[in-house]
Design a protein around this motif. Structure first.
Motif, mmCIF file in Angstrom:
data_model
loop_
_atom_site.group_PDB
_atom_site.id
_atom_site.type_symbol
_atom_site.label_atom_id
_atom_site.label_comp_id
_atom_site.label_asym_id
_atom_site.label_seq_id
_atom_site.Cartn_x
_atom_site.Cartn_y
_atom_site.Cartn_z
ATOM 1 N N TYR A 51 43.990 23.362 4.931
ATOM 2 C CA TYR A 51 45.284 23.995 5.177
ATOM 3 C C TYR A 51 45.723 23.816 6.635
ATOM 4 O O TYR A 51 46.902 23.591 6.906
ATOM 5 C CB TYR A 51 45.229 25.487 4.850
ATOM 6 C CG TYR A 51 44.818 25.828 3.445
ATOM 7 C CD1 TYR A 51 45.055 24.957 2.374
ATOM 8 C CD2 TYR A 51 44.183 27.023 3.168
ATOM 9 C CE1 TYR A 51 44.670 25.276 1.093
ATOM 10 C CE2 TYR A 51 43.799 27.358 1.879
ATOM 11 C CZ TYR A 51 44.034 26.477 0.848
ATOM 12 O OH TYR A 51 43.648 26.809 -0.420
ATOM 13 N N TYR A 52 44.760 23.923 7.538
ATOM 14 C CA TYR A 52 45.103 23.807 8.954
ATOM 15 C C TYR A 52 45.635 22.407 9.260
ATOM 16 O O TYR A 52 46.670 22.254 9.916
ATOM 17 C CB TYR A 52 43.889 24.105 9.832
ATOM 18 C CG TYR A 52 44.206 24.023 11.304
ATOM 19 C CD1 TYR A 52 44.801 25.091 11.970
ATOM 20 C CD2 TYR A 52 43.937 22.862 12.023
ATOM 21 C CE1 TYR A 52 45.118 25.008 13.316
ATOM 22 C CE2 TYR A 52 44.243 22.767 13.376
ATOM 23 C CZ TYR A 52 44.836 23.840 14.016
ATOM 24 O OH TYR A 52 45.158 23.747 15.347
ATOM 25 N N PHE A 53 44.921 21.391 8.775
ATOM 26 C CA PHE A 53 45.339 20.019 9.091
ATOM 27 C C PHE A 53 46.570 19.591 8.289
ATOM 28 O O PHE A 53 47.356 18.770 8.770
ATOM 29 C CB PHE A 53 44.174 19.055 8.886
ATOM 30 C CG PHE A 53 43.108 19.191 9.930
ATOM 31 C CD1 PHE A 53 43.365 18.842 11.247
ATOM 32 C CD2 PHE A 53 41.863 19.708 9.616
ATOM 33 C CE1 PHE A 53 42.398 18.995 12.228
ATOM 34 C CE2 PHE A 53 40.884 19.863 10.597
ATOM 35 C CZ PHE A 53 41.150 19.504 11.897
ATOM 36 N N GLN A 54 46.763 20.166 7.094
ATOM 37 C CA GLN A 54 47.985 19.882 6.352
ATOM 38 C C GLN A 54 49.187 20.563 7.007
ATOM 39 O O GLN A 54 50.285 20.023 7.017
ATOM 40 C CB GLN A 54 47.842 20.349 4.898
ATOM 41 C CG GLN A 54 48.985 19.936 3.976
ATOM 42 C CD GLN A 54 50.156 20.911 3.985
ATOM 43 O OE1 GLN A 54 50.014 22.066 4.400
ATOM 44 N NE2 GLN A 54 51.313 20.441 3.543
ATOM 45 N N GLY A 55 48.945 21.755 7.554
ATOM 46 C CA GLY A 55 50.003 22.475 8.249
ATOM 47 C C GLY A 55 50.236 23.880 7.728
ATOM 48 O O GLY A 55 50.557 24.784 8.494
ATOM 49 N N ILE A 56 50.078 24.092 6.418
ATOM 50 C CA ILE A 56 50.382 25.404 5.856
ATOM 51 C C ILE A 56 49.441 26.465 6.409
ATOM 52 O O ILE A 56 49.803 27.647 6.505
ATOM 53 C CB ILE A 56 50.319 25.360 4.308
ATOM 54 C CG1 ILE A 56 51.020 26.584 3.703
ATOM 55 C CG2 ILE A 56 48.886 25.260 3.806
ATOM 56 C CD1 ILE A 56 52.497 26.603 3.904
#
Length: 230
Positions: free
Chosen positions: A145-150
């Motif tokens: 989630y962190y690297f995807q952005g959400i």
């Protein structure tokens, strides 16, 4: 026989992941015989992701690639009667569902308000799982989630994004029938894959509240569910 590998069921839904449920729904609607194998470990899957299929000597991953393969190899194309514009709208709809996926997943694994209920449901339905194993999965997902952005969003802002996705989808779903007429297409299978994984979950996330408050979405989901669970 074609074999579908995907995540296990939950709350009466054949796959607790939208992508796997999309493929399951498509295969059921075209009435293609297949074996459904539920797994948790995706490490040996193409790109390390579920779902995937084994069809004779071919292994195919990615839900859209699987559906294209089934349409081509088995002559089971739900979209054969669609116009070019309808096909393009279907593509845009699937990309919106891709965005919704991250918010839906966030609501299960990251949001402290709903994680305990989701964790308890998994443990209750799948005794092979452990709290320790689920905590590891939760940590893994937090990195995704962190690297995807959400994962950098506060819950209110994350849900605002998901609710905007749901609004766009709800405005495309008709009062009766399916997205492009009286017969379901791959777009209907895609919408069902994600909406069913919100609608049938008795966990009151903002996403579920939205679906419950919009009868076109819940009606479409119920109709598709009746078709694929025959």
């Amino acid at each position: 026989m074609l074999i579908l590998f995907s995540y296990p069921e939950l709350f009466g839904v054949a796959d607790n992941n939208g992508y796997g449920l999309k493929v399951f729904a498509y295969l059921k609607i075209v009435r293609l015989a297949f074996e459904h194998r539920h797994i948790f470990d995706a490490s040996t899957a193409p790109r390390g992701q579920l779902p995937y299929i084994v069809d004779g000597d071919e292994v195919v991953g990615d839900s859209d690639a699987i559906i294209a393969h089934v349409a081509r190899r088995h002559g089971a194309d739900l979209d054969s009667g669609l116009s070019a514009a309808q096909r393009q709208l279907g593509l845009m709809l699937r990309r919106t569902l891709d965005d919704l996926y991250w918010v839906m997943s966030y609501s299960r694994w990251k949001d402290e308000a709903f994680w305990p209920a989701f964790c308890a449901a998994l443990l209750a339905q799948h005794p092979s799982l452990t709290v320790e194993g689920l905590e590891k999965a939760r940590s893994f997902n937090a990195n995704r989630y962190y690297f995807q952005g959400i994962g950098r969003f506060e819950p209110h802002d994350a849900y605002a994004r998901g609710l905007a996705d749901l609004e766009a989808i709800a405005n495309l779903v008709p009062e009766k029938g399916f997205l492009f007429g009286e017969r379901p297409t791959s777009a209907d299978a895609a919408v069902y894959g994600f909406i069913a994984n919100i609608y049938f979950y008795p966990i009151e996330t903002p996403l579920r509240r939205y679906v419950m408050e919009h009868p076109h979405l819940s009606r479409h989901c119920e109709d598709m569910h009746a078709l694929v669970m025959l």
